[in-house]
Every structure is written in C-alpha cells, then in structure tokens.
Design an enzyme around this catalytic site. Structure first.
Site, PDB file in Angstrom:
ATOM      1  N   SER A   4       0.872  -1.134   0.064  1.00 44.60           N
ATOM      2  CA  SER A   4      -0.016   0.015  -0.006  1.00 44.60           C
ATOM      3  C   SER A   4       0.937   1.262   0.007  1.00 44.60           C
ATOM      4  CB  SER A   4      -0.980  -0.142   1.204  1.00 44.60           C
ATOM      5  OG  SER A   4      -0.120  -0.090   2.355  1.00 44.60           O
ATOM      6  N   GLU A   5       2.146   1.295   0.578  1.00 48.97           N
ATOM      7  CA  GLU A   5       2.754   2.302   0.784  1.00 48.97           C
ATOM      8  C   GLU A   5       4.424   1.932   0.740  1.00 48.97           C
ATOM      9  OE1 GLU A   5       1.738   5.429   0.624  1.00 48.97           O
ATOM     10  OE2 GLU A   5      -0.236   5.173   1.305  1.00 48.97           O
ATOM     11  N   THR A   6       5.041   2.739   0.024  1.00 45.63           N
ATOM     12  CA  THR A   6       6.710   2.610   0.012  1.00 45.63           C
ATOM     13  C   THR A   6       7.114   3.868   0.552  1.00 45.63           C
ATOM     14  OG1 THR A   6       7.092   0.921  -1.713  1.00 45.63           O
ATOM     15  CG2 THR A   6       8.880   2.136  -1.217  1.00 45.63           C
TER      16      THR A   6
END
Length: 263
Positions: A47-49
């Site tokens: 979902s996020e980096t």
C-alpha cells in the site's frame, strides 16, 4: 554498473510479523527521478513505500508512494521508517523528525517498543450523502463527513465488519478514500479504510485516517485518550490522543525483510 538500494519491509502497527500493515522503507543517498520512485513502489506492490533521505541541512526527508501515485501523508509507512531509523540507520536515536509534504512529523520511542507519531489533526465536516456511496459500500451509513477522506459513520462495529464494498464503484467516487467507522466493542472506535482510487483497495491499518478519526471520536465520546482498532483482515491496534491541532498516534512495528534493490 547497476545501482543497489537498501530495502526494508516492516509490519507496522503490529508486534508480530504477518500482522498490521506492511510498508517498504527505502533509504536514499539522493533523490531519484519521480518516475523511478513510482516504479519501485509499483514493483513492491504494497500500500505504501516510504523513501527517506538524510539531508545535512534539512534533516530526514520522507516521501510516500502507493503503487499508483505519491501521497501527502502516510502513517504506517512513517512508523515503519522511524523503526528503521531507530534499529538500523541511526541506532540510539530516540526521536526522529521527518520533513514532508505535510510539514514536520515527529516520532518518539516509548516504553514497551511502542513509538508515538505526532501528526496534524484533520477534523471532518458534515457533508451530504454522496450519490453512489450506498451502492458502493453495500450499506447505508448513519452520517457522512469529509476531510481528506470521506468518513462514513455506522451505528455498530458489526456493520463495519460486514462491509463488502464494490471496489470498482468506490473508485468512481471523487474522494481519495472512504473510511468506515463505528464505536467499538473492545476499543473506543473501529474503522476500515478503502482507497481503490489510488491503488489501495483496503488498507490493513491506516495512520493518516486517524488524523480525522481521532478528532471526530474525541468530540463524540468526550475524551482525549482513545484506543482504536482497525478491523481489516490483518488488523491493527493504535493508541491515540487528541491534542487540538495535532494528534498522537502510537503503535509498534516489526522487521519482516531486508535486502537490496538492483536498478
């Protein structure tokens, strides 16, 4: 010569692997082109980096990318990045300040392996029920409010648990995300977070959503200290505090993976 970048994957808002919300953390020596950062985030398919860079003048810089786009604020990836600073990049550090598109974000180490994030408060304002929301969620909320995300408030935790949204219809709504919430049975409130429009159908645990949830429930319940459960499949626990223009959001984190990217 190929470029090698360090990469860590951390389960945030959990004390054990396979819980909470996984985030990738990629330390950089210099900013890469945005299209490369986006490609790395898409390849990671989390979902996020979070990309972090140590600037001798401005301190630690942080940016967050979903598989589809850069975002202005992300809680679990900030918690993950702080965990990597505390355990890998700057051992002995007890307070990390990140400079971001949402201003300065401070994370401090607490007792019992907890870390507390100091984030901006984003109180929601009441709004009319958006057309298509009931069809997209498959249920009708008691009320809707708007901040960055649309807040859909239900009467019971069971209603929030039972939601089975049509992600294609949710993605057609003109909102960054939709957060469903209700009073909790074992916590002050529960939530689920859906953001298919930006490539995240359901986020397991969403720190940034609590920038809106905390002021809403603090006002409703008449208390500043709040225990929150995000009741996704993986689930997560957050200890929260309403501080007026800021909110405190605390959680734990655990390392799942470390390695290198080859570009």
């Amino acid at each position: 010569m190929p470029t090698r970048l360090r990469l860590y994957q951390v389960d945030a808002f959990s004390s054990q692997v396979f819980g909470g919300n996984p985030a990738a953390v990629c330390p950089l020596d210099a900013w890469l082109p945005d299209e490369v950062l986006q490609a790395i985030a898409a390849e990671n398919n989390l979902s996020e980096t979070a990309f972090v860079l140590r600037d001798e003048v401005r301190g630690w810089q942080i940016r967050w990318f979903t598989p589809a786009q850069e975002v202005d604020l992300c809680g679990h990836a900030t918690l993950a990045a702080a965990y990597i600073l505390f355990t890998r990049l700057a051992p002995g550090l007890e307070r990390a300040q990140f400079n971001s598109r949402s201003g300065p974000l401070v994370v401090t180490q607490q007792e019992g392996e907890w870390m507390e994030m100091d984030f901006p408060s984003r109180p929601p304002e009441p709004c009319a029920m958006p057309e298509g929301l009931v069809e997209a969620l498959g249920a009708e909320p008691r009320e809707t409010l708007l901040s960055r995300d649309l807040l859909a408030v239900f009467d019971t935790e069971d209603e929030v648990r039972a939601l089975a949204p049509d992600m294609a219809k949710l993605a057609q709504l003109e909102y960054f995300a939709v957060t469903a919430t209700a009073r909790g049975s074992e916590a002050d409130f529960v939530s689920r977070f859906f953001a298919p429009r930006v490539g995240v159908p359901e986020d397991p645990v969403t720190g940034s959503a609590h920038c809106t949830l905390v002021p809403y429930w603090a006002r409703k319940l008449g208390k500043r200290q709040l225990l929150a459960h995000q009741i996704s499949h993986r689930g997560g626990v957050l200890q929260c505090e309403d501080r007026g223009e800021r909110v405190g959001i605390s959680g734990q984190a655990v390392l799942y993976l470390e390695g290198h990217i080859t570009l």
